[in-house]
Design a protein around this motif. Structure first.
Motif, short mmCIF file in Angstrom:
data_model
loop_
_atom_site.label_atom_id
_atom_site.label_comp_id
_atom_site.label_asym_id
_atom_site.label_seq_id
_atom_site.Cartn_x
_atom_site.Cartn_y
_atom_site.Cartn_z
N ASP A 201 9.61 3.48 -6.31
CA ASP A 201 9.02 2.73 -5.21
C ASP A 201 8.08 3.57 -4.34
O ASP A 201 7.44 3.03 -3.44
N ASN A 266 16.20 7.80 7.06
CA ASN A 266 15.57 6.50 7.34
C ASN A 266 14.18 6.48 6.72
O ASN A 266 13.19 6.82 7.36
N MET C 1 8.14 -2.12 -8.42
CA MET C 1 7.60 -2.19 -7.07
C MET C 1 7.29 -0.80 -6.56
O MET C 1 8.09 0.11 -6.68
N SER C 2 6.13 -0.61 -6.05
CA SER C 2 5.80 0.68 -5.44
C SER C 2 4.75 0.46 -4.37
O SER C 2 4.26 -0.64 -4.19
N GLY C 3 4.44 1.51 -3.66
CA GLY C 3 3.34 1.38 -2.70
C GLY C 3 3.70 1.80 -1.31
O GLY C 3 4.82 2.20 -1.02
N GLN C 4 2.73 1.69 -0.45
CA GLN C 4 2.76 2.21 0.91
C GLN C 4 3.70 1.40 1.81
O GLN C 4 3.75 0.18 1.75
N GLY C 5 4.43 2.09 2.63
CA GLY C 5 5.05 1.47 3.80
C GLY C 5 6.36 0.75 3.55
O GLY C 5 6.85 0.64 2.44
N GLY C 6 6.95 0.35 4.65
CA GLY C 6 8.14 -0.48 4.57
C GLY C 6 9.37 0.24 4.09
O GLY C 6 10.32 -0.40 3.64
N LYS C 7 9.41 1.54 4.17
CA LYS C 7 10.56 2.25 3.64
C LYS C 7 11.69 2.42 4.66
O LYS C 7 12.83 2.63 4.29
N THR C 8 11.36 2.38 5.93
CA THR C 8 12.42 2.58 6.92
C THR C 8 13.19 1.29 7.17
O THR C 8 12.66 0.20 6.99
N ASN C 9 14.42 1.45 7.58
CA ASN C 9 15.28 0.30 7.84
C ASN C 9 14.95 -0.28 9.21
O ASN C 9 15.21 0.36 10.23
#
Lengths: 358, 358, 358
Positions: A201, A266, C1-9
């Motif tokens: 990801d 996080n 699925m990969s790509g920039q952003g949205g990794k933090t909870n």
């Protein structure tokens, strides 16, 4: 031999080091679950692999190993009395590889070999480069790294040792990563792991603001640094520091690395194992009262030879003080480092791959 | 019996004590590696015997025992609610002998016997002397010491108990030292031990500046004192202390002893076992923010009967605040104690002898 | 699925919750004796059951279990990232039952079920009620409780979930108490336990001033809260808090509960097991520097069905800051809570009965 004086350890000065010299470091350290518990209380780390025996077993390990950076600090702490007691500055790290996991009950010893020597032009000090090795009681390597420090001379007129140029790797390649024996990342449970985003990801160039932050207290960094039995005076003596350049105790740089790594949960929670530290720079000193934020950038994305269950990311993690990281602070408009930046770390982590997990 | 009130422990007042009275203290304490880890994080101790199971095994012990002073504090902590809750002052210690080593998993209990009673001339308080004993779960003595405290009377008109004069030893003689069963100091590795100077290398009258120093934080001494479950109010209640003589919480004197001992590693690193405390005086109170330095003097050098592997040193260790110890501060030019001096401790330690080690 | 952003909870917002939804929480936690040791150092708790393996064995348990509230905090900490990361306020607790004791070596996991949802009239937030469950590695319930929190909406225009009214018990009845299997309170030793007053000795309406007090430091509450891996930002980020309503970090309310319970040893030392928390209110926020006092009132006195060795007390314990509790502060003359009151807790404890114990 008996008599007055000379009982305290003066540490090694530049002219005391010899190329090829092997320094066996004192105070071997048996570790226990308590080290991990106290490390958790000091850093807030939440990686499930180091928190849960059951989680570790699902990944093929006998139980939860100690946090990789905790192992780094314990090995590093042992080297200080012999390597850097008279150091003016920690100049850099390279080629840091994590080996066999360290478990409660293990005893860690450390030794360093002098691999580089170069007097500075002023003749008052010199750069010493050592390769340090941590081993467990079975003789297995748990950690290996190269570090170079600027060390004062005791006597400016002392002849400098012959210069030796160390061989410094630019980075640790995936082929050199030590995957723990028996560890199978396909057992990773993304829900218990707390991180739905796996290796697949992430994209090279992606940047992650880790959002959370920690304000650091004197008692906290002192306890952490003593936990590692790191004796560097600048961390502990306010009476002396008051008269010094900063007027304050300086936080052990390794504690900033640990806070950055703990905050990185996080956004990088599936990065459950640190494989290597390629290099790092303590850009500015950290003091009690600073609030530490962090952000990371994916520098590289590397499959591992013959492994479908696990991949590696090479990361830059930047720790910043008293400033949120939504704009990824690093360099000011003048091209100089942003004065809020404390740490610029280049390291490699292992994450489960999507193909086999979930 | 039921009803309102009287549920809290008021502690014993002077008129409550009886000569020969035995006080079994509450809250037995199972200890673990965690106690040693936290103690390390709070004091920075680096003695290899308490740090490494492997090192301890090389000396004939089953694993690393807990630090001797940690054991002292745990036993001492248990006695506070019964002995010194209403104490005005800790007046002194004598005859403190360390017995069987304490290992993770052991459970320590404590009891005290009243061996001395003397009302003060004012009639408002009295001196109580107790012999306190710590035992492990096998009934073995792990620690024994005499302590006398000045205790308030609840009721000034209460009749004083008949005076009893305790027998106070000037010091603990080497014949009384309890060498741990099976312990053979000839297995001492001076490199891993971090101290090349063995028993043979010290001379009576020799003084050692321990060089290093530690600045103490409120959180640190409070955590240490709670670790020992020592309930003396003066260490914990700033709200009350603000109105008191010093306006501040007073650091548990035992923590100053521990810091002095931890600092003494630099110069006395081979003194791996405390055999006895002959006496000690808290010359001045210690407060958070103080930076603790220490120096030691060799008062006596004693072979041990029938042992070629180990010898004893009787030491004076002096803890000092906010002042380096290169000139060994103790008494001012006016003959009074230097106001920077916090602690003047007289104790005996065991070191490997050169004949057999290395 | 990969790509920039949205990794933090980002945590769950009000519109993300669904009635009946089950949230499995991340980072399972293996506990050890170290958790109890550090908890002791942070709170000063002295209950013998949690301090001594031998004492626990005399009561029929295999060894000393972890402090009940420590277990509460560890379970609670796990729920924060999913339940209350976007919470405006913790509104209440109900129906909290302690189940199987937690021992060193156990691994605790947690999950929560959404049992109540109600949008607030403003439409910007809603009340979420969850039933949270902690389990050990055998699947046994170690803790169960209901908690409701006010959670922000991400998007004010998002449709609110259908309201669901949770069923909230007024209290946990004695029939619901989980007495640890094999535990026999008749083995209680009042001397070692440190508390001569047993269940029989308390009367409904009786009030107890716990006398002792603890001044709280930033490092202490931060370490406690990180020990529980509770990530709520308000406890850790002074940089952000400086701009907020209080200008300071807020102490985790659970730490105040723990301090009140630890202080209650003096007067309620035989209350060796917490059976239930019926409800509780954090009346005022607590900050570092506050000195915590506590007092308790016996609300009810309950025999346990079929048990002559043990009885229960329902208690109100009140934690107060910077003010002694000899007059049991709670409500001012104006009928409003005394501004010094921090916590008003309603809980039930188990004590040995006199009939069978000494």
């Amino acid at each position: 031999m008996s008599g007055q004086g000379g009982k305290t350890n003066p540490g090694n000065f530049f002219e005391d080091f010899r190329a090829g010299q092997v320094l066996r470091h004192a105070t071997p350290r048996s570790v226990s679950a308590a080290d991990q518990v106290l490390y958790t209380a000091l850093t807030g780390t939440r990686f499930a692999l180091n928190s849960s025996d059951e989680f570790a077993r699902a990944l093929g390990l006998p139980r939860a190993p100690l946090d990789d950076l905790l192992v780094f600090h314990i090995v590093f702490g042992r080297t200080v009395p012999d390597v850097s007691l008279n150091a003016v500055a920690n100049l850099g790290y390279a080629g840091c590889r994590f080996g066999a996991p360290v478990y409660p009950g293990d005893t860690v010893t450390a030794e360093s070999t002098v691999i580089g020597l170069r007097e500075t032009s002023s003749g008052t000090s010199g750069v010493v480069t050592v390769r340090s090795l941590g081993r467990n009681q079975h003789g297995e390597t748990v950690l290996e790294y190269i570090r170079w420090v600027l060390v004062n001379k005791r006597d400016e007129s002392a002849p400098a040792p012959a210069p030796v140029q160390p061989d410094l790797p630019e980075s640790v390649s995936p082929a050199q990563f030590a995957l723990p024996a028996g560890m199978d990342f396909s057992g990773y449970d993304p829900v218990l792991g707390g991180a739905p985003h796996l290796w697949d990801d992430y994209a090279v160039g992606e940047r992650i603001d880790h959002v959370d932050a920690m304000t650091l207290e004197e008692a906290e960094h002192q306890m952490a640094t003593r936990l590692y039995q790191n004796t560097a005076k600048v961390h502990f003596n306010q009476h002396q520091a008051a008269a010094g350049r900063f007027g304050r105790r300086i936080v052990y740089g390794g504690h900033v690395i640990s806070l950055a790594r703990a905050l990185s949960f996080n956004g990088l929670g599936a990065a459950i194992r640190v494989a290597a530290i390629n290099g790092g720079r303590h850009v500015n000193p950290c003091f009690a009262g600073d609030t530490i934020y962090a952000w990371s950038e994916v520098l590289d994305k590397m499959p591992l030879p013959g492994r479908a269950d696990v991949g590696a990311l090479r990361l830059r993690s930047v720790a910043v003080k008293d400033r949120a990281c939504s704009d990824f602070p690093l360099t000011g408009t003048d091209g100089k480092p942003d004065p809020a930046v404390l740490l610029d770390l280049d390291y490699s982590v292992l994450l489960p791959r999507r193909g086999t997990a979930a």
